[in-house]
Structure formats: structure tokens, C-alpha cells
Design a protein around this motif. Structure first.
Motif, PDB file in Angstrom:
ATOM      1  N   GLU A   1       4.300   9.674   4.486  1.00  0.00           N
ATOM      2  CA  GLU A   1       3.455   9.130   5.572  1.00  0.00           C
ATOM      3  C   GLU A   1       3.918   7.712   5.946  1.00  0.00           C
ATOM      4  O   GLU A   1       3.939   7.340   7.115  1.00  0.00           O
ATOM      5  CB  GLU A   1       1.970   9.112   5.175  1.00  0.00           C
ATOM      6  CG  GLU A   1       1.356  10.498   5.144  1.00  0.00           C
ATOM      7  CD  GLU A   1      -0.105  10.528   5.603  1.00  0.00           C
ATOM      8  OE1 GLU A   1      -0.449  10.048   6.694  1.00  0.00           O
ATOM      9  OE2 GLU A   1      -0.932  11.055   4.829  1.00  0.00           O
ATOM     10  N   TYR A   2       4.265   6.947   4.922  1.00  0.00           N
ATOM     11  CA  TYR A   2       4.754   5.580   5.171  1.00  0.00           C
ATOM     12  C   TYR A   2       6.010   5.618   6.040  1.00  0.00           C
ATOM     13  O   TYR A   2       6.133   4.867   7.017  1.00  0.00           O
ATOM     14  CB  TYR A   2       5.044   4.877   3.832  1.00  0.00           C
ATOM     15  CG  TYR A   2       5.663   3.519   4.001  1.00  0.00           C
ATOM     16  CD1 TYR A   2       4.880   2.405   4.298  1.00  0.00           C
ATOM     17  CD2 TYR A   2       7.044   3.337   3.887  1.00  0.00           C
ATOM     18  CE1 TYR A   2       5.452   1.153   4.476  1.00  0.00           C
ATOM     19  CE2 TYR A   2       7.628   2.095   4.058  1.00  0.00           C
ATOM     20  CZ  TYR A   2       6.830   1.006   4.350  1.00  0.00           C
ATOM     21  OH  TYR A   2       7.398  -0.237   4.530  1.00  0.00           O
TER      22      TYR A   2
ATOM     23  N   GLU B   1       5.231   6.489   9.571  1.00  0.00           N
ATOM     24  CA  GLU B   1       4.555   5.426  10.315  1.00  0.00           C
ATOM     25  C   GLU B   1       5.450   4.207  10.546  1.00  0.00           C
ATOM     26  O   GLU B   1       5.148   3.358  11.379  1.00  0.00           O
ATOM     27  CB  GLU B   1       3.289   4.978   9.560  1.00  0.00           C
ATOM     28  CG  GLU B   1       2.207   6.048   9.524  1.00  0.00           C
ATOM     29  CD  GLU B   1       1.035   5.704   8.611  1.00  0.00           C
ATOM     30  OE1 GLU B   1       1.108   4.693   7.883  1.00  0.00           O
ATOM     31  OE2 GLU B   1       0.049   6.465   8.619  1.00  0.00           O
ATOM     32  N   THR B   2       6.527   4.130   9.767  1.00  0.00           N
ATOM     33  CA  THR B   2       7.339   2.908   9.795  1.00  0.00           C
ATOM     34  C   THR B   2       8.593   3.041  10.663  1.00  0.00           C
ATOM     35  O   THR B   2       8.997   2.083  11.318  1.00  0.00           O
ATOM     36  CB  THR B   2       7.750   2.525   8.353  1.00  0.00           C
ATOM     37  OG1 THR B   2       6.562   2.330   7.588  1.00  0.00           O
ATOM     38  CG2 THR B   2       8.580   1.260   8.318  1.00  0.00           C
TER      39      THR B   2
END
Lengths: 223, 223
Positions: free
Chosen positions: B71-72, B75-76
């Protein structure tokens, strides 16, 4: 207006997470109280895999699993953010939410409702877990960015329910001498709006757990 | 350029999830192979709570837990989305990812590495879980929106590793007669870019599990 229905149990910490998320967003919803011994057809059909509360039904579409519902609410409705905006902070919030659900929750269950040796081992383990939380909360009011959020919400069982369960069971896991930082977090939690207006009533929870421990004691005595 | 380091084990499905996410985004990274019997000081210090791989270190900041890292990454970094855009679809993707990690994973472990009765019970349970997946995948290529994504990624142990473990252990859980839809998903998975270019080599995995089952058999025979 969107039709929003929450199937839950008002004393359950899992239901409360979702209610709090809806309160933070200021969204109106209908709460449908479920009886876990006699689940409604709507619950069984909305969560056919787990057959568990809470389920949020939004315009006829069911969403299951409390923290997944909280993320859904955060992504769907306007209002204050529950997960922080920064991806790294979000990862940290998710890390602690997972820690509460996967580590703390089952250990608490065993510590309180397990028998003999299993319970003793779990009590020790619970102490270790609280030590980890105590260390993480050093110099912080809440888990991420000093603002009540996603991780704190996932920790509600330990922040509010646990002290009441301690009282009902006669087991004390947490004292302010042993875990002052954890207790300070619990105090901040208890004073945090709009959460504090929506805790389940202390007396109702205490009566619920008293009954549960009395039933367990009676069952064990009649073995 | 950002410094991106992945501490992992190249045969591990958990590490692979993160590698796939980085490949999908087209992000360069350094892979650091960990030995689980002799974990590096960097791993222990980056994931002091769980002491587990994978850990992604981005500009010196560690992120732990494979699906949280995915998820990181989503999102990044720019590039194709791993989680769908629509909040409801995201909730569905998260639901199935959680189902794989919390339901399928422990049952598979017990089915394969448990002893006697525990293993028999788990094998039966695993069949029930695959039946649930079979039902969910009806009329779908992947779990959400016919596009390989977050839930499929979380299911990698069952999509790729499981058949190899079946071969090594001599236990067959899945046949195309019994679970044709699940097998069709597995085939789509095996042909999906850029995932298919980054599976761990079949022969290496088979040798790894052969050795593991031989060691388990030897330990059990010498009891």
C-alpha cells in the motif's frame, strides 16, 4: 441522501470503531442491533464468508471487517481524515492497527477466557505486548502525529474495554505504576472528542462482562 | 534518486509481493537477501517488533508487513495502480487480501506442516477455503475488476507456491476437476505481466520444499 445502515452490536469494540468513524465524518446512519445468538438474514447474506458484525451497507452494497470499513468511510466521506495523509504515517498507522488486531486481541482473549496454563502464558505475553505499546507511545499523545486516528481506533479494546474487563474478571494487567505511558494514552483517549461522547456505557459493559465471567465460572464448576 | 532497499528472502511469497509492487511501479531498488537463521543487524533494528522480512527501507525509514508495504508503494510512487481507485472496490480488494493472510495462510501451514489429526483437519478446512475462492472467482479473471491487483498479490502463496509445495509434499489439494475456476485464476496469474517475469524459479522452490519435507520426515522418524 445515501442509505447507510450499520449492522452491529452496540457493546462490541468492532462495531464502535465503525460508529466512531461515522461520527468523526459527521455522517448519518441507521444502526441495526444484531443478536449474535440469532443473526439476522440480512447479516448472514451481507457477510456470507465470516457471518460477523460489523457490516456497513452503503446504498445496498455491504462492506465487512471493521478496519476495512473504517478505511472505506475515510475514503468515501468528507470530513476530518482518520488515516493521516502522508504515506509513511499511513503505513505506521496500519502497522499498529494490525498489531492490535493480530497480536493483542487473541492474546487478550486467551488471557481472560483461556484455562489454566494457557491463560497464565497469555497474561505474561500480554504484559510484553503492553510494554511494546508503552515504548511506542513515549513522547506521543496518540500513535501517529499526536492526533487520535486509525491506530488508536483499532486499539479501542485496550483503551476502554480492557479496564472494565479487568474489573469484572478480577485480573489486573495494567496499573499506572507499571505502565504510566500506556495509562496516559488511555486518559487522552477517554477525553478525546467526538469519541468520548460515543463510548458504550461503562455500567452496561461491566454488567455484560460480569455475567460472562459468572457463566464461565458456573460452567467450569459443573464440569 | 530515492534510496530504496528491500530486506527479504528471494523464495518468500511475502518478499515477492513487495518486489512485484516495485516492478509494477517500475521503481529501482536494492534487494538484500536475508538469512532467517542469522538475521542481519539492519533487519533486527528495522523491524524490532516482529523481526521479520520483508522490510522496505525508503530514504532510511523502514516500513514493515508485506501488504502494508505494498500500500505504501502504491501511495508513494507513480505508475499503474495496485489497489483500484473506487473505494468500494478497494474495500473488496482489502477483504480478500485479509482473507488470504488470516484464513488461508495459517490453514495451509497446518495442512502441510502440522502433525496427524491437526493436519487432516486443516486439509479439510483448506478445501472449504478454496471452495470459497472458487465461488468468488466465478465469471472473473482476477479478484477485482478483471485486473491483477492487491488481492491477487496477497494470494500469491496459493497461486504459485502451493502447487510446488503439493509436488514436494505429495499432498494434492487442488485439481482442475475439483476447482476449475481456481485453476483458471492460477493460469491467468502465471501469464500476467510483469508478475510472470518475477516468480522465483520453480526448480529452486521445489528443491527448497523437498529439503524441508525431508528434514521434517527425518525429525519425525528419529523421535
Amino acid at each position: 441522501m445515501a442509505e447507510l445502515k450499520l449492522l452491529g452490536v452496540s457493546l462490541s469494540p468492532f462495531s464502535r470503531r465503525v460508529e466512531w468513524a461515522l461520527k468523526i465524518k459527521g455522517v448519518e446512519y441507521e444502526f441495526v442491533e444484531e443478536e449474535l445468538q440469532n443473526k439476522s438474514p440480512l447479516l448472514l447474506e451481507s457477510n456470507p464468508i465470516h457471518k460477523k458484525i460489523p457490516v456497513l451497507i452503503h446504498n445496498g452494497k455491504p462492506i465487512c471487517e471493521s478496519m476495512i470499513i473504517v478505511e472505506y468511510i475515510d475514503e468515501t466521506f468528507e470530513g476530518p481524515f482518520i488515516l493521516p495523509k502522508d504515506p509513511y504515517d499511513r503505513a505506521i498507522a496500519r502497522f499498529w492497527a494490525k498489531f492490535f488486531d493480530e497480536k493483542c486481541m487473541p492474546v487478550m482473549g486467551k488471557a481472560l477466557f483461556g484455562s489454566g496454563e494457557e491463560s497464565d502464558k497469555a497474561k505474561e505475553e500480554l504484559g510484553e505486548l503492553i510494554k511494546i505499546l508503552e515504548n511506542e507511545l513515549k513522547d506521543k499523545k496518540f500513535f501517529v502525529g499526536d492526533k487520535f486516528g486509525f491506530a488508536d481506533m483499532a486499539g479501542n479494546l485496550m483503551a476502554y474495554w480492557m479496564a472494565i474487563v479487568e474489573e469484572a474478571s478480577g485480573n489486573v494487567f495494567v496499573t499506572s505504576e507499571k505502565f504510566p505511558i500506556f495509562c496516559a494514552w488511555r486518559d487522552e483517549y477517554a477525553n478525546c472528542s467526538p469519541i468520548k461522547e460515543h463510548f458504550p456505557p461503562r455500567e452496561a459493559l461491566l454488567a455484560h462482562f460480569n455475567a460472562r465471567f459468572q457463566a464461565a465460572a458456573a460452567a467450569s464448576a459443573s464440569k
